[in-house]
Design an enzyme around this catalytic site. Structure first.
Site, PDB file in Angstrom:
ATOM      1  N   GLY A  44       0.812  -1.230   0.000  1.00  0.00           N
ATOM      2  CA  GLY A  44       0.000   0.000   0.000  1.00  0.00           C
ATOM      3  C   GLY A  44       0.835   1.265   0.000  1.00  0.00           C
TER       4      GLY A  44
ATOM      5  N   GLY B 297       2.512   3.716   1.564  1.00  0.00           N
ATOM      6  CA  GLY B 297       3.032   3.973   2.903  1.00  0.00           C
ATOM      7  C   GLY B 297       3.500   5.397   3.087  1.00  0.00           C
TER       8      GLY B 297
ATOM      9  N   LYS C 150       3.938  12.581  -2.405  1.00  0.00           N
ATOM     10  CA  LYS C 150       4.820  11.524  -1.897  1.00  0.00           C
ATOM     11  C   LYS C 150       5.663  12.129  -0.778  1.00  0.00           C
ATOM     12  CE  LYS C 150       8.125   8.034  -3.486  1.00  0.00           C
ATOM     13  NZ  LYS C 150       8.663   7.394  -4.676  1.00  0.00           N
TER      14      LYS C 150
ATOM     15  N   ARG D 208       3.080  14.101  -7.534  1.00  0.00           N
ATOM     16  CA  ARG D 208       3.128  13.288  -8.757  1.00  0.00           C
ATOM     17  C   ARG D 208       1.768  13.320  -9.450  1.00  0.00           C
ATOM     18  NH1 ARG D 208       6.104   7.686  -7.250  1.00  0.00           N
ATOM     19  NH2 ARG D 208       4.067   7.098  -6.396  1.00  0.00           N
TER      20      ARG D 208
ATOM     21  N   ASP E 180       4.795  -4.104  -7.279  1.00  0.00           N
ATOM     22  CA  ASP E 180       4.092  -2.916  -6.777  1.00  0.00           C
ATOM     23  C   ASP E 180       4.649  -1.653  -7.427  1.00  0.00           C
ATOM     24  OD1 ASP E 180       6.372  -3.777  -5.113  1.00  0.00           O
ATOM     25  OD2 ASP E 180       6.056  -1.897  -4.063  1.00  0.00           O
TER      26      ASP E 180
END
Ligand code: AMP
Ligand code: MG
Length: 528
Positions: A101, A103, A123, A193, A275
């Site tokens: 996930g 984080g 981020k 992002r 991922d």
């Protein structure tokens, strides 16, 4: 000036976590968790991408407003924003890692633009239920690296997530950069992002691994309707096994083409865990990435992977294939158990990769690929020669553009090509190169194209400037000292990577000796 108005479609259309509690936990039956960014002390906008702002329809004057910086730092929200962290799993370094996930990332909301809806994601904006033992933060050096490289990739023509802004938080973030047990506080930063979607292979793997086929189906149908509407146009239709198989083929093809593009530019992602593979075929999650200096097929910039080299340059195409297979296996419940559909997707991947890679490398040397004329062997022999002794990948191909226009096949090694070597060319290496050039030069004439046009075409695919690690390291050190001029200079130069720009010529060249073993230049770790 009107504030941008956002929406929250991902949250509206997909099941979420009923709990807004921030503590780390396993989240079942939900594709996202509501989360608020954790405010930072003293945000300062270090840079923003003018080209991306223009694409999104955002007025550059917006970035002069203090409130915009507050939003891009996670201290305030624009209207309509409803932040969430996405839930996904993944295979890390070949092993199933379970739930991972977002984080240290969170989507603030989606912005409707002329080119479609995009997600705005911060981020480094603080912990989420997926942070496990992490702090949810990011340091300036890694954020700057992600910001610069995402934008550079876009201008190089490579599909990628974008980066809108780089904000210093004013807070310290403690990291053990050298893994030597001596952590220190570094300046923190946040990148905003941007992508149509941040869904990854791991987004599908997690519900599948948990046997939650209903959730998997919901996510797949959402993905098809939102991002592959030609495969599932009708709002009420259920996806059949045929549609899911067709989608898997398309993801396989996009991934193969993306990796062929990376290979042709000498880009090494560094952490191709499932991922970190985008379902849209975008380059995503810039961490310990790097650009080949000398052409060493076994090179990886990721110190965590130095022993195994799972994600080194030459392994990237095969790892892409392995990852597509993981995605296919995760989708098996929706493929009506048809394992052949996975085999077909892998075949498509192989074919798409071979085609894209041969075409890109042929373009790099000024040819239209012709297998019958022996171009396959010609390209193979070149790569083998390049790997024979340290030779700069970017410089060598760029220099070949000047050689193609010579009126006769070369009778001696052209100085520009010799200059791309890190060691003096011995007699044997020089003879090997000359032999290759004498096979190659007549092939460039076989199409009857004007040599100047061929040379011009080569300069459009062989970049003059790429953000090599040692270049970015110089910019990071300046930014950490409060000097932002170099960052802005690099960003603007990278908007035209195929054009020679004398003002930044010092960033084009072989890796300097000082950078060979310096952390940040040759050695980078995951998740900083
Ligand atoms: P990465 O190697 O950056 O792809 O990260 C792998 C996983 O670790 C993802 O689930 C990240 O969200 C998580 N992660 C990485 N760094 C941090 C951090 N500083 N705090 C919390 N989670 C993190
Ligand atoms: Mg990641």
């Amino acid at each position: 000036m009107a504030k941008p108005q956002c929406i929250a479609e991902f949250r509206r259309l997909l099941p979420g976590d009923p709990s807004a509690a921030p503590h780390p936990r396993q989240v079942h039956g939900a594709l996202w968790s509501p989360v608020q960014p954790t405010p930072v002390a003293a945000p300062q906008l270090l840079a923003f991408s003018r080209p991306l702002a223009a694409t999104l329809g955002l007025d550059p004057a917006l970035f002069e407003q203090a409130e915009t910086t507050q939003v891009l730092a996670g201290n305030q929200l624009w209207p309509g924003m409803a932040p969430y962290a996405a839930n996904y799993g993944g295979h890390q370094f070949g092993h199933w890692a379970g739930q991972l996930g977002d984080g240290r990332a969170l989507v603030l909301g989606e912005l409707p633009t002329a080119g479609g809806r995009v997600e705005l994601q911060l981020k480094g904006a603080g912990p989420t239920p997926y942070s496990r033992a992490g702090d949810g933060r990011a340091v300036l050096r890694s954020s700057l690296r992600e910001f610069v490289c995402s934008e550079a990739m876009h201008h190089l023509g490579v599909p990628t997530t974008r980066a809108l802004s780089l904000v210093a938080t004013g807070d310290g973030v403690v990291r053990d950069m050298f893994y030597d047990g001596r952590p220190r506080s570094e300046p923190g930063a946040i990148v905003c992002r941007v992508a149509p979607s941040f869904l990854r292979f791991g987004s599908y793997e997690l519900p599948s691994a948990r046997g939650d086929h209903a959730l998997l189906r919901t996510l797949v149908e959402y993905t098809l309707r939102q991002h592959f509407p030609h495969l599932l146009p009708n709002d009420t239709a259920k996806a059949t096994g045929r549609e899911v198989a067709a989608w898997l083929l398309e993801v396989a093809t996009r991934t193969a083409r993306l990796i062929a593009h990376w290979q042709s530019l000498g880009f090494v992602h560094g952490v191709m865990n499932t991922d970190n593979l985008s379902i849209l075929g975008l380059t995503i999650d810039y961490g310990p990435y790097g650009w080949l200096d000398d052409f060493d097929p076994l090179w990886t910039p990721n110190t965590t992977d130095a022993a195994q080299r799972r994600y080194c340059y030459q392994n990237q195409p095969g790892i892409g294939l392995w990852n597509v297979e993981r995605l296919g296996l995760a989708l098996l419940p929706l493929l009506d158990g048809d394992e052949q559909a996975i085999a077909t997707a892998l075949e498509h991947y192989r074919a798409a990769y071979a085609e894209a890679a041969t075409q890109r490398f042929a373009q790099k040397v000024g040819l239209t690929f012709d297998a019958a004329a022996g171009d396959g062997a010609l390209l193979q022999d070149l790569l083998q020669w390049l790997a024979g002794a340290p030779t700069d990948f970017t410089l060598w191909f760029r220099a070949l553009g000047a050689v193609v226009a010579l009126p006769e096949p070369p009778t001696a090694v052209p100085v520009e090509l010799a200059a791309a070597s890190y060691e003096p060319l011995g007699t044997e290496r020089a003879a090997g190169l000359l032999g290759w050039l004498q096979r190659w030069w007549p092939r460039t004439r076989a199409t009857g194209r004007d040599p100047r046009a061929i040379a011009e075409g080569m300069l459009q695919v062989n970049p003059w400037l790429v953000p090599r690690n040692w270049v970015v390291q110089e910019v990071i050190e300046a930014a950490e000292a409060g000097e932002l001029g170099l960052l802005h200079k690099l960003l603007s130069a990278l908007e035209r990577p195929f054009t020679e720009q004398p003002a930044v010529a010092h960033w084009v060249g072989k890796r300097p000796e000082w950078a060979r073993d310096k952390p940040g230049c040759s050695a980078l770790s995951c998740s900083s």
